[in-house]
Design a protein around this motif. Sequence first.
Motif, PDB file in Angstrom:
ATOM      1  N   LYS A  53       7.981  -1.330  -8.775  1.00 26.91           N
ATOM      2  CA  LYS A  53       8.107  -0.333  -7.715  1.00 26.91           C
ATOM      3  C   LYS A  53       8.687  -0.928  -6.429  1.00 26.91           C
ATOM      4  CE  LYS A  53       3.785   0.964  -8.219  1.00 26.91           C
ATOM      5  NZ  LYS A  53       3.312   0.576  -9.549  1.00 26.91           N
ATOM      6  N   THR A  54       8.331  -2.167  -6.140  1.00 23.61           N
ATOM      7  CA  THR A  54       8.797  -2.760  -4.879  1.00 23.61           C
ATOM      8  C   THR A  54      10.317  -2.672  -4.761  1.00 23.61           C
ATOM      9  OG1 THR A  54       6.984  -4.314  -5.135  1.00 23.61           O
ATOM     10  CG2 THR A  54       8.565  -4.780  -3.386  1.00 23.61           C
ATOM     11  N   ASP A 152       2.991   3.039  -0.626  1.00 19.59           N
ATOM     12  CA  ASP A 152       2.887   2.271  -1.866  1.00 19.59           C
ATOM     13  C   ASP A 152       1.427   2.269  -2.295  1.00 19.59           C
ATOM     14  OD1 ASP A 152       3.763   0.502  -3.923  1.00 19.59           O
ATOM     15  OD2 ASP A 152       3.023  -1.202  -2.759  1.00 19.59           O
ATOM     16  N   GLU A 153       1.195   2.484  -3.570  1.00 19.98           N
ATOM     17  CA  GLU A 153      -0.183   2.515  -4.088  1.00 19.98           C
ATOM     18  C   GLU A 153      -1.025   3.519  -3.308  1.00 19.98           C
ATOM     19  OE1 GLU A 153      -1.595  -0.357  -6.143  1.00 19.98           O
ATOM     20  OE2 GLU A 153       0.267  -1.478  -6.304  1.00 19.98           O
TER      21      GLU A 153
HETATM   22 MG    MG Z   1       3.557  -2.912  -6.048  1.00 22.71          MG
END
Ligand code: MG
Length: 460
Positions: A53-54, A152-153
Motif C-alpha cells: 500500500k505504501t 493509512d490503516e
Molecule cells: Mg502499510
Amino acid sequence: MTTSFQSLGLSEARIERLQTLGFEKPTDVQAQAIPMLLQGRDVVGQSQTGTGKTAAFSLPILEQIDAEVPAVQALILTPTRELAQQIAQAVIEFCDDRSMRVLTVCGGQSMERQTRSLQRGVQIVVGTPGRVLDLLDRQKLQLESVSWVVLDEADEMLSMGFIEDVKKILTSAPAERKTACFSATMPRAIQALVKQFMRSPTNIQVAQPKSAPTEIEQRVYKVPRGWSKLNALQPILEFEDPEAALIFVRTKRSAAEVTQKLQAAGHSVDEYHGDLKQSQRERLVQRFRKHQVRMVVATDIAARGLDVENLSHVINYDLPDNPESYIHRIGRTGRAGKTGTAISLSQYADRRMIREIERRSRQTLDVRPIPDRAQVEAQRLEKLQAQVQEALAGERMASFLPIVRELGIEYDPQAIAAAALQMFYDQTRPNWVETDAPKPERPKPKPRTNRKPNQSVTPK
Ligand code: MG
Ligand code: ADP
C-alpha cells in the motif's frame, strides 16, 4: 494479467528508481490505485498487510508534488510512530529528488524540532493523528496547500481511538483535496467517514490469494544472553533440518558472515546479493529450486529479486524492523496449500518486536529455547526411522538383500540392520565443530546418562 509500472502512468525516472529498489512489477493494489490517484480520483482500498500500500499511494503523490514549493502538499496519517517512520523512509527511497522534504510528526518526538522543520519548508508530512492535530491547533502546521490526504490503516486508527482526531484533521484540510483511505477491514465507522469526507471514491478490493489458505507454523527460538546468534543457529538448523530455507539477515555484512560460518560447518548454503552477476544469480536460483543448495542467505532488499517458491522454511536470523515485513517475509513459505515453517531468532532486545508481531498478526507465537544436543539427536533418529520405513516400502532395497543374506550367515539380522543404520547416521551427521556449539549460561542440572550414539563430535 501482468501489469507493468510503465502502463500505470508513472514517469521513467520513477520506474528506474523502483527498479533499483527491486520493484519490478506492481502489486495488485498498486496496479489499481496508482492510475486512479494519478487521475485525481479519491480512492478507498481494502487490502491486507504486505500488499504494497505504501507505494500505491506514495508513488502517484510523488509524481504530482512540486518540490520547489516549500509548503505541505501531502499529509499521510497512520496509527503508529513505527508505521509513520517506515512510510517516510519508503517515500524518501522512492524519490531521487533531494529537495523533496518529508517529515514525520509523532508523539514522543521533540515538537520544537518538528516546528523548525515545518518552518524551513516540508512537502510531505507523515504522522499520527494526535500530534498532527496538536501542531494544527498550535498553528505550527498549515494545511492550505495540501492536495492529498492519505489515511493509512484506517481501521487501526479507529481501534486506537484516533477517529475523532482524524475527522478534525480532514475538516481542516482544503475541500478540493484528494483523499485516499486504506484499511484491512471496513467497519461501519470507516464507511461513514468515507461517505462524509470523500468524493465519489473508487473502491479497490484486492482479491484474496486464490490458492488454498496456507498454514505457516511459526516458532521463535530465544537466544539466551551471552550466546551469539551465529552459534544458536546451528542447533536450530539441525533440529529443523530445512529442505529449502531462506535466511533473512539485516545487513550484507552479516549475510556474508552467516553464509561463511554455515558453509564451514558443512551446510549446503549460499548467499544471494545484489552484487552477483545476472548469470550467477540465475545459477543460484536454479540450484536452489532443484534443492542442490538447501539454504540461501539474503537481506530483505536482495531477497526481492529471488524468485523462489515453495520454501519449506523462512528463517529470520535477524528480525525485521516492523511486523509488516515479518508477515511479508514469512509469506514466502507454505505456498500453494503446503505447510511452511517460519523460524525466528530472538534476543532480549527483540522482545518488543515479537510482541508487536503478535499484536499485528493477532496470534501468540510459540517461543521456545534453543534445542539442546539430546533434542537434536532425538529428532535425527526419528527422521532416520522414517527414512528406513520409506526405503522398506520401495523396491530398490531388494538389490541389497543378497548382501544381507551373506552377512546373515555370520551375524544376527538385527545387528546387521543396526550397523547399516549407524553408517548412514554417521554420514549424514552435520560436522559442526564441538567448540562452536553454544554453551549454556548456567551449568546443566544433571549430566545426561542415556547418551545417544555419536554424541561426541571431534573437531575437524
Ligand atoms: Mg502499510
Ligand atoms: P502494506 O502497507 O500493504 O502492508 P508495504 O507497502 O509496507 O505493504 O509493502 C510491503 C513490502 O513489500 C515492503 O517491503 C515493500 O518494499 C515491498 N513491496 C511493495 N511493493 C512492491 C513491488 N511492487 N515489488 C517488490 N516489492 C514490493
